[in-house]
Each structure stands twice: as C-alpha cells, then as structure tokens.
Write a protein that holds these residues in place. Structure first.
Motif, mmCIF file in Angstrom:
data_model
loop_
_atom_site.group_PDB
_atom_site.id
_atom_site.type_symbol
_atom_site.label_atom_id
_atom_site.label_comp_id
_atom_site.label_asym_id
_atom_site.label_seq_id
_atom_site.Cartn_x
_atom_site.Cartn_y
_atom_site.Cartn_z
ATOM 1 N N THR A 290 0.842 -1.199 0.000
ATOM 2 C CA THR A 290 0.000 0.000 0.000
ATOM 3 C C THR A 290 0.880 1.253 0.000
ATOM 4 N N PRO A 291 0.304 2.449 -0.218
ATOM 5 C CA PRO A 291 1.079 3.698 -0.100
ATOM 6 C C PRO A 291 1.658 3.857 1.303
ATOM 7 N N ASP A 292 2.739 4.613 1.416
ATOM 8 C CA ASP A 292 3.483 4.743 2.674
ATOM 9 C C ASP A 292 2.580 5.092 3.852
ATOM 10 N N THR B 44 -2.823 -0.511 8.210
ATOM 11 C CA THR B 44 -3.061 -1.824 7.599
ATOM 12 C C THR B 44 -2.225 -2.905 8.269
ATOM 13 N N THR B 45 -0.984 -2.597 8.562
ATOM 14 C CA THR B 45 -0.115 -3.590 9.194
ATOM 15 C C THR B 45 -0.596 -3.934 10.593
ATOM 16 N N LEU B 46 -1.017 -2.947 11.354
ATOM 17 C CA LEU B 46 -1.515 -3.225 12.702
ATOM 18 C C LEU B 46 -2.734 -4.151 12.652
ATOM 19 N N ALA B 47 -3.615 -3.944 11.657
ATOM 20 C CA ALA B 47 -4.790 -4.818 11.521
ATOM 21 C C ALA B 47 -4.377 -6.236 11.141
ATOM 22 N N ILE B 48 -3.398 -6.348 10.263
ATOM 23 C CA ILE B 48 -2.929 -7.668 9.824
ATOM 24 C C ILE B 48 -2.276 -8.419 10.984
ATOM 25 N N VAL B 49 -1.423 -7.729 11.720
ATOM 26 C CA VAL B 49 -0.729 -8.335 12.855
ATOM 27 C C VAL B 49 -1.727 -8.754 13.926
#
Length: 361
Positions: A83-85, A91-96
């Motif tokens: 994704t964009p910076d 997004t990463t926090l949701a994935i983790v």
C-alpha cells in the motif's frame, strides 16, 4: 493434511495475499509466484476493479476490495503490504492483530514513532515481520558484510556513501514537469518526504548493514532547489528536499560522509559505498539490478591497487521472507531494523532545522 495444504502439493506451503495492487505489487506477484514453498491466494485493493484485474493477470484465485473483508475470510498465512506509505501503519496493525505475518514495503512508516508502534505490535503477536529494503538483494553488499564480519579489512575508520539519481536534470524516467508520477515526489502536501524520505532509507540501510555498524550521531543539511516559477506547478508546490548531505559518527568512532540527490547529473540510480579499514578497503556499487565489489587488501594497500571480486548470488528479500515463514525464524531486515533507520531519517530533519549534530538515542 490440513486445509492449509490440501491440494497444494507441498506440506506446509504458505498462502500469501498481496495488499495494494499498484505498480510495485506486480514485481511482488512475479517474485512470490516463483518461489517454492508458497502460493498467492488473494489480492486486495480499495479499487475493486484494479484488484480483480490484478488477480486475473497473475492467476490469483481471490480478489477483495477491503482489508476487513479479506481478514474476515482469513484463508492466508502472510500479507505482502504494498500500500502507499501513509497506509502502512493502520493496515499492518490490523494484519498483525489477526495473527498474520507481514512483508511490508519501505518505509515501514512515515515516522519513527509510528514504526516502533508497529514493531511492538508485531513482536507482541509473535508474527514473522520483514521490510523490503531492496538493496539487500545486492550480491556485492552481502559479500562485503561477510568480509567485514570475518575481519578481512580490520577496524573500520572511515566510510563514504551516496545514492545519486538525476531525474531532475534528465528525462530518462520521464519529464517531472508534466508527469504526476514524479511531481508528487516533489511536494510535501502530496505525501513526499523528499529525497530523504524516498531513497534515504535505502542508503542508510546500505551503510549500516554493509559496515555492520550503528550510527551514533549525525548532522544533516537538506536542500530544495528552485525548479519552477513561484515553486509551483499546477496543484503541486515543489517544497520537498532534493538533496541531503550528512556527516555521521559510527558506534565504533569511525566517521562517514553520506549524501543523496535527485540532481546528480550523469548518475541514473547509483548506490556507492566505500569502507576504509585498518587492514584493507571495500568499494560496493549497486543499481536496482546489478552490483560489483572492488577490494584493496594485503600488499595492495601499499600501492592503492583495487581488484574486482566475484560475488556469489544472494537470496532476494522475498526468498528470505518465505524461508522465515517456513522455518518460523524471523528474517532480516525486520521491522525493528527498519524503525531504527526511520529514526535516523527523522533526526536528519531535526538536525537540518537546528543546524547541529545530534546523538542517536
């Protein structure tokens, strides 16, 4: 055989989703699609049509238009976050939080504080986490690091490093004056951190990994050049930094000169790293697709003679990520390293504003 591996032909094969289907994601699809031990099972993008087209192009069976929908489905082990910076953190926090491993594009986050929040979340969750600092793929850099670890050049005393591009003075990548792909990189209001934010993370990773040393203190000078009347082209105010010159002190007391620019006429996309030790010296050169290593060792230090050294191939970051998924042992570069580099970038901005050298906490 579990549902995760049924019909894949490989016990333990890891299922990967690509999040964000812009230009960089096509390279990820090609790389991960060719690595044994994993398979692409889904693509996700807020642009539903683009997600479907991407999935069809790369023969990926599922496409989602929201991360929430993909996480609700959940039939994957890891996510390539392309994704964009500015979207990396959320997004990463949701994935983790969903217990999935993450291979994140650089930079890990826009600020060091955000990056370290992501580090803590990933480490707390115990998931594999890596960042795609692509110049780790350079054979010459990996060979140089091994030689330094083996003591072949002795104690490092001085370092010179640069990452030089010339797309502001040439049109080999397109005309930045009319091409929005480049104009946004010149405007802070459009999310650009300038040359420092764009390629600084690559250069500082190149330097710290190549030498095996941490940066203990730094000073930086940033420069934005006049490029258009009034500093504006259309909706783009051209206020992002174009060049950066740094002086650094390393953890062992060595000094270094580190600089980067988009106005380095005659250089397309070149990283150079020279490491001077008490017993020898190494010169690493790299572009996106090629690299070389020259050495001055033994009796050659008396005549300042440099010789080209052949470097064996090294695994790509994508290969290392899949190996980490299969082994359960986190690979490098991980979130914590990327966050530490982001801290250096943040300090460069402060150093430029305050006009002084800053210690790295």
């Amino acid at each position: 055989m579990s549902a995760a591996t049924e019909g894949t032909g490989m016990v333990g094969e890891k299922r990967i989703m690509i999040l964000g289907t812009g230009a960089m994601s096509h390279r990820h699809a090609e790389h991960f699609g060719s690595i044994p031990g994993c398979r692409l099972v889904a693509a996700c993008d807020t642009n539903a049509e683009r997600a479907r087209a991407f999935a069809e192009m790369h023969r990926i069976p599922r496409a989602f238009e929201s991360l929430n929908a993909a996480l609700a489905w959940g039939e994957f082990d890891a996510v390539v976050n392309s994704t964009p910076d500015a979207a990396h953190k959320a997004t990463t926090l949701a994935i983790v939080a969903a217990g999935k491993a993450v291979f994140c594009e650089k930079p890990l986050a826009v600020t060091a504080d955000d990056a370290f929040e992501m580090v803590e979340a990933a480490e707390r969750a115990g998931v594999v986490n890596m960042v795609n600092l692509t110049y780790r793929n350079a054979h010459a850099l990996q060979m140089a690091r091994r030689m330094i670890e083996a003591g072949e050049i002795g104690t490092i005393r001085h370092v010179e490093a640069s990452y030089l591009q010339s797309w502001l003075t040439g049109r080999h990548w397109g005309d930045w004056r009319v091409d929005e792909r480049w104009l946004w990189r010149l405007s802070t209001a459009h999310g650009s951190g300038g040359v420092l934010g764009d390629i600084g993370i690559h250069l500082l990773d190149f330097v710290t990994f190549g030498t095996g040393l941490d940066v203990a203190a730094l000073s930086a000078r940033l420069k934005t050049f006049d490029k258009a009347e009034g500093g504006v082209i259309g909706e783009y105010r051209l206020d992002a930094n174009d060049s950066c010159a740094m002086t650094v002190e390393f953890s062992n007391g060595a000094l270094g000169a580190v600089h980067m620019s988009r106005a380095a006429t005659g250089k397309a996309n070149d990283l150079d790293l020279t490491i001077h030790g008490e017993k020898g010296a190494l010169k690493v050169w790299s572009t996106t697709d090629d690299s070389s290593l020259d050495v001055c060792l033994g009796p050659d230090i008396e005549t300042q003679t440099w010789k080209r050294l052949e470097c064996p191939p090294t695994p790509r970051n994508a290969d290392r990520f899949v190996l980490a998924l299969l082994s359960g042992v986190n690979g490098q570069p991980d979130f914590r390293h990327a966050a530490s580099v982001q801290r250096l970038l943040d300090l460069c901005v402060v150093s430029d504003a305050e006009g002084r050298m800053l210690k790295v906490a």
